[in-house]
Scaffold this active site. Structure first.
Site, short mmCIF file in Angstrom:
data_model
loop_
_atom_site.label_atom_id
_atom_site.label_comp_id
_atom_site.label_asym_id
_atom_site.label_seq_id
_atom_site.Cartn_x
_atom_site.Cartn_y
_atom_site.Cartn_z
N LYS A 102 0.86 -1.32 0.16
CA LYS A 102 0.03 0.13 -0.02
C LYS A 102 0.81 1.17 0.01
CE LYS A 102 -0.64 0.59 4.90
NZ LYS A 102 0.08 1.71 5.08
N ARG A 171 1.06 9.39 15.13
CA ARG A 171 1.71 8.80 14.41
C ARG A 171 2.88 8.26 15.38
NH1 ARG A 171 5.06 11.51 10.07
NH2 ARG A 171 5.50 9.18 9.69
#
Length: 375
Positions: A102, A171
């Site tokens: 991806k 993150r």
């Protein structure tokens, strides 16, 4: 046993071997543990077919891994994760790169190909709840509950399906995210890839509170598929990788990547996919969302694949057939891959006519404005 080891900048004194194979890991801080797990899995599979060869891994960090201060949307596209790695591959410092597919661009540098697509894990997204929200699903969380994700695609779909929730960016590696979830009090849950939790092991997988259906959250193009990038002229490496090439996964992701490429969409944009291959019929569903999830274009396309199987006796040749940068493999009829690629392209074309491109242009303008404003 043939022995080969290769460490960047140390090329002296290597033993001559049949051919060299090295996996380079593209993570240092952000997801080193997961990258190591994925790379070790690949090595174990390669050694099943060539136990006479010793494979060694090399780690490398990239700009995308080093900058954890900004959201993925703000810092840019997948080149931040792949450029340095591909330079090492082209120069011969390494022989293979293992990727989460991806994150790989739909266009590769000249001379590089995706030589193998491993069998796909669960491509869907998962929710991990904070301890105080154990037993909840997204639907049962109180109004104003906060879900952490770094993905604009996931954020848009959660906002669309569960407008009572808030989305905050997060993150870092999975351990760091889990720690923030459990200790910071900022988040009520996280949205992560189910495959990442599974690959990290039982301690992580058992934290899964909910697996999102495609109706709730369509996954990213090629999510949960591992790919191995190599040089197009490395015939020995390609023949070795062919042993691991999973045809059905490859066909599904060829269609998904062709769809993404025709949309001219990057991996950080709110584009979803869902593919099914059953009884020779390949179906691809696609969706494009505004950042707030309020507008979306949905569509799907189906094709019956030709019944093509080669005898598998020939080796890879210099005339290397590839679709969406993925080689067909020596046992597979190229017509299968042509059909899959056409399916993705035709779906994207129809969605563009229905307004998908307009939505993506609007999203890109919003991202650019946020970046310019330093938000």
């Amino acid at each position: 046993m043939s022995m080969f080891q290769l460490v960047p900048q140390h090329f002296q004194g290597l033993v001559m071997v049949f051919f060299e194979v090295i996996m380079i890991l593209h993570n240092l801080e952000a997801s080193l543990q997961l990258a190591l797990i994925q790379s070790n899995y690949l090595v174990s599979k390669l050694q099943e077919h060539r136990p006479d060869i010793q494979f060694e891994t090399v780690t490398m960090s990239t700009p995308g891994d080093r900058d954890l201060s900004q959201s993925i949307v703000k810092i840019g596209e997948s080149a931040l994760w792949t450029l340095e790695l591909e330079n090492s591959l082209k120069s011969g410092r390494v022989d293979m790169i293992v990727h989460s597919l991806k994150d790989v661009s739909t266009s590769l540098p000249h001379g590089l190909v995706l030589g193998s697509i491993l069998e796909r894990a669960n491509p869907r997204d998962a929710i991990v709840m904070s301890p105080q929200n154990h037993g909840h699903t997204l639907a049962t969380l109180p109004n104003g509950s906060v879900i952490g994700t770094s993905s604009l695609r996931r954020a848009a779909q959660i906002r669309r399906s569960y407008p009572h929730l808030k989305i905050y960016d997060i993150r870092g590696n999975i351990d760091g995210r889990m720690q923030k979830l459990d200790e910071s009090g900022q988040y009520d849950g996280l949205c992560l890839a189910a495959a990442a939790l599974e690959r990290m092991g039982a301690e992580y997988e058992k934290r899964t509170s909910q697996i999102l259906s495609p109706e709730e959250c369509m996954y990213a193009v090629s999510q949960a598929a591992l790919a191995v990038e190599c040089r197009a002229n490395d015939v020995d490496g390609l023949n070795l990788l062919d042993n691991l090439h999973h045809r059905d996964t490859a066909l599904r992701v060829v269609a998904e990547r062709a769809y993404q490429k025709r949309l001219k969409a990057g991996c950080s944009e709110p584009v979803g996919a869902h593919s099914i291959l059953k009884d020779g019929v390949l179906t691809l569903k696609g969706a494009v969302f505004t950042a707030d999830g309020k507008e979306a274009i949905f569509d799907e396309e189906t094709i019956r694949l030709p019944n093509g199987i080669k005898d598998g006796t020939e080796e890879q040749s210099s005339d290397l057939k590839q679709y969406s940068c993925i080689v067909t493999g020596r046992c597979n009829d190229p017509r299968l891959f042509q059909a899959a690629e056409r399916l993705g392209t035709e779906l994207a074309d129809r969605m563009i006519k229905n307004g998908a491109e307009d939505i993506l242009i609007t999203v890109r303008k919003q991202i650019a404005a946020e970046n310019a404003g330093g938000k």
